[in-house]
Design a protein around this motif. Sequence first.
Motif: not given
Length: 124
Positions: A14, A17, A19-21, A74
């Motif tokens: 979390a 970089t 980690s938004e999803q 990713c």
Amino acid sequence: MPPLTPAEIHARFAALTGSEQIASPYACEGLAWWCRFLGPNLVLESGAGIGTLTQVMLDHSGAEIIYCEDDNDCLRSMEVNVSGDWNRLTRLTSPNDLHLLDFDLAVVDGEQLQPEHLRVVTFW
């Protein structure tokens, strides 16, 4: 050093970089439970993202993991983020022969695979 708990894995990822999803703490805990319960030998992970659930499976199963991820950002992040035995990880680049493999568990969070790539057998 003992493996990280699912909560520790989530907290670590979390803060990274991209980690938004990532998967929720609940999903990390649930996947670790399923890994312990099923004891999978071969896992399919579609939509590996930055590697959160990949790390859970590495730490909470002895399975070989075949993963798909189409996003280059990713993939680069995953290479940095995931620690452990990379010999247990194989990137799938073409799903054409995927139906020939017998997976014990599939984790799907992405559009890389379509239903026609898999044959599904349930055990309960």
